[in-house]
Structures are given as C-alpha cells and as structure tokens.
Design a protein around this motif. Sequence first.
Motif, short mmCIF file in Angstrom:
data_model
loop_
_atom_site.label_atom_id
_atom_site.label_comp_id
_atom_site.label_asym_id
_atom_site.label_seq_id
_atom_site.Cartn_x
_atom_site.Cartn_y
_atom_site.Cartn_z
N SER A 1 18.52 48.26 -14.84
CA SER A 1 19.04 46.89 -14.49
C SER A 1 19.90 46.67 -13.40
CB SER A 1 19.79 46.12 -15.50
OG SER A 1 20.97 46.60 -15.65
N ASN B 1 14.09 36.16 -11.14
CA ASN B 1 14.15 37.55 -11.17
C ASN B 1 13.64 38.12 -9.69
OD1 ASN B 1 14.81 37.84 -13.96
ND2 ASN B 1 12.71 37.30 -14.31
N GLU C 1 14.85 41.87 -8.74
CA GLU C 1 14.37 42.83 -9.34
C GLU C 1 12.89 42.99 -9.06
OE1 GLU C 1 16.05 40.59 -10.65
OE2 GLU C 1 17.00 40.99 -12.78
#
Length: 290
Positions: free
Chosen positions: A192, A238, A241
């Motif tokens: 993460s 997101n 990521e």
Amino acid sequence: MRRSFRQRSDLLKVHYLTIGEVAKLSNISVQTLRFYDRIDLFKPIKIDPNNQYRYYQNTQLYYLDIIKSLKYLGLSLEEVKSVLTLSPEELVNYLADQENRIEEEFKRLIETKEVLKRKKEQIQSFVLESSRMHICVKKMPAQKIVKIKTSNISINDIPNMEYGVISKVLEDMGSVFDTLYGGAYSLDRYESLDDIHYDYLFTHTVTDKEIDINFEDVEISTIPEGEYLSITFALEDNAYETCYQKLMDYIDQHQTKIEPIVYDVWMPINFAASNEDEFLVELKIRLQAT
C-alpha cells in the motif's frame, strides 16, 4: 604641423551657453535644469542680475554627462549629489561597487528568466499533458535541487516542516521555493502507499550561489539528465496506485533496465487558497544509459 601652446589654449576657450542651449545640447529639458539648480545639483556659472537669465560654461556639459550616467545606474538625485563630491580614487571604488551590484542583479535576472521558463514548461508538461495516465519516455536535463533526507515520511503525509526547512535554505541562497516539489524513494512492490517512505524530499533551484547550509540532512544535489519513464495523473481516487502499477508492469513486460529510484513530483493546479487542494503528480524513473 605641431600646434603652439596658444593654439591649443584656443581650443579650450571657455564660452557661455544659455539654459536653452544647454537643454538642446544635453537633451535635458529646461524645467529639469532649473530643478537641478534649485537642489544645488547642477548650477549655472552665473545669473544675469538684470533679467535672471542663467548662463553656463561649455565645460560644464561634462558634469551633466556624469549626472546622466549616474541616473542611468538607478541612483537617486541625492545619491548623485553625494557621488559628485567624491575624489577620483573614491569614484573608481564606487563605480567598481556599482559594477558588482549590476553583475549580481544580472545574475538574478538570468535566474528569474530560468524560473519563468521552467514554470512555463512545467505547466505545459503537467496541465496541458494530453497523455495522462499513459506511460511515455521523456528526455530530461539535469536538474539542480535542494533536498532533505527523511526516513519516516510516507506518500500520505504532509511534510510541512521539511519543506519549511528547504524554503529557508532557498531564501539564504537568494532563490525562491518552487511550486513544483517532490520526493524520491526506492522502486519496489509495495502492499500500500503507507509502505512507501521517502529517502528524501526536494524542490528545484536555479541559483549558482554557494552557501553554508546550517541544517542537518539538507544538501544541494542534482537529479541527473537522461531518459525517464514518465506517467502523469491527477491526484484523485486510486490514481497513484494505478499509475505506479502501470510503471511496474511496463518495466516487467519490456524488461526495461532502469535505475530503481522513483521520483514523484507534485504540482498544485488550484492556486486559490480558498479552494480545495488539487494536484497533478508525475512519477518518473530513469532508464539506464546504454
């Protein structure tokens, strides 16, 4: 044929000029010459008591040229008056100091021009980028930076203290904080974003001034020139990521030889303090030179 002493003296014969003639010869208005007279900066050699006409010697025009030159340097009239009282030796030293001052100002203007150029390129690269969230290869010049080492700052942190230190260093260098800033960390497969910790944070600088840095873990460095894998995106949902994974997949699929350092560079795109923060981010990884 050689001139006699008398002939040479005749060449320097003094004659008088009216204020209108001086104004025409010096390209300075009559009103300005009268003002110079009132403040005792440049006075006529005599005034006719009958009609108050001002008369100047032709040799005085030399001093008007000096006044004009000093004003061109940006001196106030009070400063000009002071300089005119200097001896030749003092004047040489004064002009040398002015030359150094102008050289410093020239360097500052060159740096300012470079900042404006880079800012334009940043906006073009970030805000006007047509290939957001798509990987491309960019050739980039070496970039001088001020960086501060870190060990516990993650992607999700707001490192105000660290950037405050960098800002102070830039001020001491006579530079300014760039609105584009970032950090560097090791390329790896992270679970993460919280697992990513910067090795250092940085911002760019264009000044060549050398200073003693009085802050621990802060130094002047360079992001090397070369070709970089690059992906740009708006910081939302997101996206970070997703784009990081795209870089990892690209490197694996193409067996790309890279230097395993990720530079993430952030640029605010909403400059109004009353509005919500909005950022564009670029992730870039330098390709190994072949």
